[in-house]
Design a protein around this motif. Structure first.
Motif, PDB file in Angstrom:
ATOM      1  N   GLU A   1       0.837  -1.233  -0.045  1.00 25.59           N
ATOM      2  CA  GLU A   1      -0.004   0.086   0.030  1.00 25.59           C
ATOM      3  C   GLU A   1       0.757   1.246   0.008  1.00 25.59           C
ATOM      4  O   GLU A   1       0.512   2.175  -0.852  1.00 25.59           O
ATOM      5  N   GLU A   2       2.016   1.341   0.757  1.00 25.71           N
ATOM      6  CA  GLU A   2       2.911   2.418   0.767  1.00 25.71           C
ATOM      7  C   GLU A   2       3.244   2.778  -0.355  1.00 25.71           C
ATOM      8  O   GLU A   2       3.527   3.930  -0.758  1.00 25.71           O
ATOM      9  N   SER A   3       3.828   1.790  -1.168  1.00 26.05           N
ATOM     10  CA  SER A   3       4.561   2.079  -2.287  1.00 26.05           C
ATOM     11  C   SER A   3       3.530   2.478  -3.406  1.00 26.05           C
ATOM     12  O   SER A   3       4.324   2.915  -4.380  1.00 26.05           O
ATOM     13  N   THR A   4       2.558   2.431  -3.274  1.00 26.27           N
ATOM     14  CA  THR A   4       1.695   2.310  -4.484  1.00 26.27           C
ATOM     15  C   THR A   4       0.592   3.441  -4.123  1.00 26.27           C
ATOM     16  O   THR A   4      -0.484   3.557  -4.960  1.00 26.27           O
ATOM     17  N   GLU A   5       0.538   3.949  -3.118  1.00 25.76           N
ATOM     18  CA  GLU A   5      -0.369   4.946  -2.658  1.00 25.76           C
ATOM     19  C   GLU A   5      -0.202   6.171  -3.502  1.00 25.76           C
ATOM     20  O   GLU A   5       0.827   6.716  -3.765  1.00 25.76           O
ATOM     21  N   THR A   6      -1.284   6.716  -3.991  1.00 25.76           N
ATOM     22  CA  THR A   6      -1.512   7.891  -4.814  1.00 25.76           C
ATOM     23  C   THR A   6      -1.542   8.970  -3.807  1.00 25.76           C
ATOM     24  O   THR A   6      -2.489   8.893  -3.002  1.00 25.76           O
ATOM     25  N   ILE A   7      -0.839   9.888  -3.923  1.00 24.62           N
ATOM     26  CA  ILE A   7      -1.106  11.171  -2.861  1.00 24.62           C
ATOM     27  C   ILE A   7      -1.907  12.170  -3.525  1.00 24.62           C
ATOM     28  O   ILE A   7      -1.542  12.855  -4.521  1.00 24.62           O
ATOM     29  N   TYR A   8      -3.048  12.724  -2.989  1.00 25.80           N
ATOM     30  CA  TYR A   8      -4.037  13.619  -3.299  1.00 25.80           C
ATOM     31  C   TYR A   8      -3.684  15.006  -2.386  1.00 25.80           C
ATOM     32  O   TYR A   8      -3.887  14.749  -0.946  1.00 25.80           O
ATOM     33  N   GLU A   9      -2.951  15.871  -2.685  1.00 21.97           N
ATOM     34  CA  GLU A   9      -2.506  17.231  -1.987  1.00 21.97           C
ATOM     35  C   GLU A   9      -3.723  18.007  -2.094  1.00 21.97           C
ATOM     36  O   GLU A   9      -4.353  18.389  -3.123  1.00 21.97           O
ATOM     37  N   TYR A  10      -4.076  18.722  -0.939  1.00 21.63           N
ATOM     38  CA  TYR A  10      -4.724  19.950  -0.941  1.00 21.63           C
ATOM     39  C   TYR A  10      -3.843  21.136  -0.724  1.00 21.63           C
ATOM     40  O   TYR A  10      -3.071  21.296   0.134  1.00 21.63           O
ATOM     41  N   HIS A  11      -3.926  22.120  -1.508  1.00 18.96           N
ATOM     42  CA  HIS A  11      -3.019  23.415  -1.551  1.00 18.96           C
ATOM     43  C   HIS A  11      -3.591  24.171  -0.689  1.00 18.96           C
ATOM     44  O   HIS A  11      -4.735  25.091  -1.085  1.00 18.96           O
ATOM     45  N   SER A  12      -3.157  24.484   0.539  1.00 20.58           N
ATOM     46  CA  SER A  12      -3.882  25.721   1.358  1.00 20.58           C
ATOM     47  C   SER A  12      -3.473  26.916   0.938  1.00 20.58           C
ATOM     48  O   SER A  12      -2.374  27.184   0.375  1.00 20.58           O
ATOM     49  N   THR A  13      -4.188  27.957   1.385  1.00 19.67           N
ATOM     50  CA  THR A  13      -3.846  29.349   1.206  1.00 19.67           C
ATOM     51  C   THR A  13      -2.616  29.964   2.360  1.00 19.67           C
ATOM     52  O   THR A  13      -2.718  29.129   3.183  1.00 19.67           O
ATOM     53  N   GLU A  14      -2.041  30.653   1.707  1.00 16.73           N
ATOM     54  CA  GLU A  14      -0.996  31.076   2.654  1.00 16.73           C
ATOM     55  C   GLU A  14      -0.843  32.676   3.188  1.00 16.73           C
ATOM     56  O   GLU A  14      -1.312  33.472   2.094  1.00 16.73           O
ATOM     57  N   SER A  15      -0.778  32.806   4.275  1.00 16.96           N
ATOM     58  CA  SER A  15      -0.924  34.701   4.560  1.00 16.96           C
ATOM     59  C   SER A  15       0.252  35.133   4.014  1.00 16.96           C
ATOM     60  O   SER A  15       1.452  34.278   3.822  1.00 16.96           O
ATOM     61  N   GLN A  16       0.401  36.294   3.834  1.00 19.33           N
ATOM     62  CA  GLN A  16       1.655  37.127   3.575  1.00 19.33           C
ATOM     63  C   GLN A  16       2.653  36.928   4.625  1.00 19.33           C
ATOM     64  O   GLN A  16       3.753  36.848   4.125  1.00 19.33           O
ATOM     65  N   GLU A  17       2.145  37.194   5.950  1.00 20.30           N
ATOM     66  CA  GLU A  17       3.420  36.811   7.008  1.00 20.30           C
ATOM     67  C   GLU A  17       4.340  35.545   6.934  1.00 20.30           C
ATOM     68  O   GLU A  17       5.231  35.459   6.832  1.00 20.30           O
ATOM     69  N   ALA A  18       3.356  34.487   6.596  1.00 15.89           N
ATOM     70  CA  ALA A  18       3.905  32.839   6.632  1.00 15.89           C
ATOM     71  C   ALA A  18       4.673  33.046   5.342  1.00 15.89           C
ATOM     72  O   ALA A  18       5.767  32.357   5.373  1.00 15.89           O
ATOM     73  N   SER A  19       4.290  33.475   4.067  1.00  9.50           N
ATOM     74  CA  SER A  19       5.147  33.242   2.811  1.00  9.50           C
ATOM     75  C   SER A  19       6.145  34.259   3.072  1.00  9.50           C
ATOM     76  O   SER A  19       7.210  33.631   2.510  1.00  9.50           O
ATOM     77  N   PHE A  20       6.346  35.270   3.843  1.00 17.88           N
ATOM     78  CA  PHE A  20       7.688  35.884   4.236  1.00 17.88           C
ATOM     79  C   PHE A  20       8.673  35.361   4.954  1.00 17.88           C
ATOM     80  O   PHE A  20       9.639  35.103   4.612  1.00 17.88           O
ATOM     81  N   MET A  21       8.311  34.356   6.027  1.00 15.44           N
ATOM     82  CA  MET A  21       8.869  33.517   6.598  1.00 15.44           C
ATOM     83  C   MET A  21       9.730  32.674   5.988  1.00 15.44           C
ATOM     84  O   MET A  21      10.900  32.361   5.892  1.00 15.44           O
ATOM     85  N   ARG A  22       9.019  31.847   4.780  1.00 17.72           N
ATOM     86  CA  ARG A  22       9.648  31.035   3.871  1.00 17.72           C
ATOM     87  C   ARG A  22      10.585  31.710   3.017  1.00 17.72           C
ATOM     88  O   ARG A  22      11.496  31.055   2.702  1.00 17.72           O
ATOM     89  N   SER A  23      10.184  32.956   2.518  1.00 16.10           N
ATOM     90  CA  SER A  23      10.795  33.538   1.715  1.00 16.10           C
ATOM     91  C   SER A  23      12.277  34.042   2.195  1.00 16.10           C
ATOM     92  O   SER A  23      13.497  34.117   1.489  1.00 16.10           O
ATOM     93  N   SER A  24      12.177  34.346   3.449  1.00 18.04           N
ATOM     94  CA  SER A  24      13.211  34.670   4.404  1.00 18.04           C
ATOM     95  C   SER A  24      14.440  33.669   4.554  1.00 18.04           C
ATOM     96  O   SER A  24      15.712  33.715   4.308  1.00 18.04           O
ATOM     97  N   LEU A  25      13.867  32.536   4.620  1.00 18.29           N
ATOM     98  CA  LEU A  25      14.687  31.096   4.821  1.00 18.29           C
ATOM     99  C   LEU A  25      15.519  31.039   3.472  1.00 18.29           C
ATOM    100  O   LEU A  25      16.559  30.757   3.571  1.00 18.29           O
ATOM    101  N   ILE A  26      15.006  31.109   2.410  1.00 21.91           N
ATOM    102  CA  ILE A  26      15.073  30.759   1.143  1.00 21.91           C
ATOM    103  C   ILE A  26      16.224  31.919   0.634  1.00 21.91           C
ATOM    104  O   ILE A  26      17.200  31.574   0.309  1.00 21.91           O
ATOM    105  N   ARG A  27      16.089  33.155   1.109  1.00 23.09           N
ATOM    106  CA  ARG A  27      17.011  34.111   0.906  1.00 23.09           C
ATOM    107  C   ARG A  27      18.270  34.100   1.665  1.00 23.09           C
ATOM    108  O   ARG A  27      19.342  34.079   1.331  1.00 23.09           O
ATOM    109  N   ASP A  28      17.944  33.891   3.051  1.00 20.21           N
ATOM    110  CA  ASP A  28      18.995  34.050   3.980  1.00 20.21           C
ATOM    111  C   ASP A  28      19.894  32.762   4.060  1.00 20.21           C
ATOM    112  O   ASP A  28      21.003  32.708   4.615  1.00 20.21           O
ATOM    113  N   TYR A  29      19.234  31.540   3.546  1.00 20.89           N
ATOM    114  CA  TYR A  29      20.063  30.289   3.839  1.00 20.89           C
ATOM    115  C   TYR A  29      20.332  29.710   2.449  1.00 20.89           C
ATOM    116  O   TYR A  29      21.548  29.550   2.356  1.00 20.89           O
TER     117      TYR A  29
END
Length: 358
Positions: A322-350
């Motif tokens: 089951e684990e190797s054949t499982e199909t992943i169905y992902e739900y793309h959640s909305t992101e707040s501006q502040e949360a996106s900034f946190m990730r962008s900062s990590l990408i930029r600074d590291y």
């Protein structure tokens, strides 16, 4: 005349009704002596060393204080439950294997599972001290250089039989079968650090996390500036890092690659966990009051096996793919501006800096 015949028939029925079937006892074997180490692990999925350590913790909780009706010893009860976890068979098969009745096997599985699950506070816990957090982050960093990770989170479905009743359909998941949606957090060594097993199969992963104690602990900054890695179904914030849907720069692509490779720990953990205890993937044909105890008990036993260095089960040992054949169905959640900034900062600074040093 007819009246006498009816009385005779009633008399015969009464005698049949109260005829007691004589008790029979099956043959019980000492599996510790019967099997060598390799065969023992194949039958019970744990080494003799691990079984002995579990028995030391449990025997005072599960022992019978009488020898009446050839009562099972704590070791026999533990091995019966382990055989059920390891085979995923009907209780009647496990009962025959251990030389007991089906009713006894059912009671033992429930009793032992609850006793093992009660050990979760000792064996399933997040790192707390600064030293533990640092060791955990270093282990994750060695995988794909993602910084300050304290855990990877994901959900997996545990198949169950239909619970029946008016609310049965809430247990039907997106794949069409009945299940519990179990959330777990693991470390880089595939040790389960947190588990939530109470949500029906229709519950979404992000909803489980939003209502979990582990999120509350992150909100209270209990893990300092550590990150937890999840897939795109979770919302990004200061402690939850998820992959970018459309990476554009080299730094963003490097971030995605590092995040996905590191987060793969939870998928590998689920795979090893279910191969070690096939009952989790084949399906739990037991009462729903016992299902949650069995799942948590298997998580505790998995961690004990990892701690004692038990070999991981191979693909050939698995009863399900089951684990190797499982199909992943992902739900793309909305992101707040502040949360996106946190990730962008990590990408930029590291990651942008890290990319420039390669």
């Amino acid at each position: 005349m007819e009246h006498n015949i009816e009385l005779d028939n009633l008399s015969r029925l009464g005698s049949l009704r109260f005829t007691k079937k004589p008790r029979t006892f099956g043959t019980r074997e000492n599996f510790f002596e019967k099997y060598d180490d390799h065969t023992f692990v194949q039958r019970f999925r744990l080494s003799k060393r691990s079984v002995s350590s579990v028995l030391d913790k449990l025997q005072h909780k599960i022992r019978n204080y009488t020898e009446r009706n050839r009562a099972l010893s704590p070791l026999e009860m533990l091995l019966l439950a382990l055989r059920f976890y390891a085979s995923g068979s009907f209780l009647i098969t496990v009962a025959d294997f251990c030389g007991v009745s089906v009713a006894t096997a059912s009671r033992v599985v429930r009793k032992v599972s609850i006793a093992i699950a009660e050990l979760s506070a000792e064996y399933i816990k997040m790192p707390k001290t600064n030293m533990e957090l640092e060791i955990t982050a270093r282990s994750f960093h060695r995988i794909a250089s993602f910084p300050k990770v304290v855990g990877c989170i994901g959900c997996t479905h545990m198949k169950i039989q239909s619970p029946g009743g008016e609310n049965a359909e809430i247990f039907r998941n997106r794949k069409g079968y009945f299940s519990y949606n179990v959330q777990a957090v693991c470390d880089a060594d595939l040790v389960i650090r947190d588990i939530v097993c109470r949500w029906p199969g229709s519950a979404h992963d992000s909803n489980i996390f939003n209502n979990s104690r582990i999120k509350h602990r992150f909100e209270l900054n209990e893990f300092k500036d550590g990150f937890i890695l999840g897939d795109s179904g979770y919302g990004v914030n200061r402690y939850m890092m998820t992959p970018l849907s459309h990476p554009n720069t080299d730094a963003e692509r490097l971030y995605n690659e590092s995040q996905i490779r590191t987060r793969n720990c939870i998928e590998r953990c689920f795979g090893v966990w279910k191969r070690r205890f096939p009952v989790l993937s084949i399906g739990l044909r037991i009462s729903h009051e016992t299902v949650m105890a069995v799942v948590v008990a298997c998580a505790v036993l998995h961690n004990i096996a990892r701690k004692n260095g038990d070999a991981d089960p191979s693909e050939e040992d698995s009863c399900s793919t089951e684990e190797s054949t499982e199909t992943i169905y992902e739900y793309h959640s909305t992101e707040s501006q502040e949360a996106s900034f946190m990730r962008s900062s990590l990408i930029r600074d590291y990651f942008a800096v890290y990319k420039s040093t390669l």
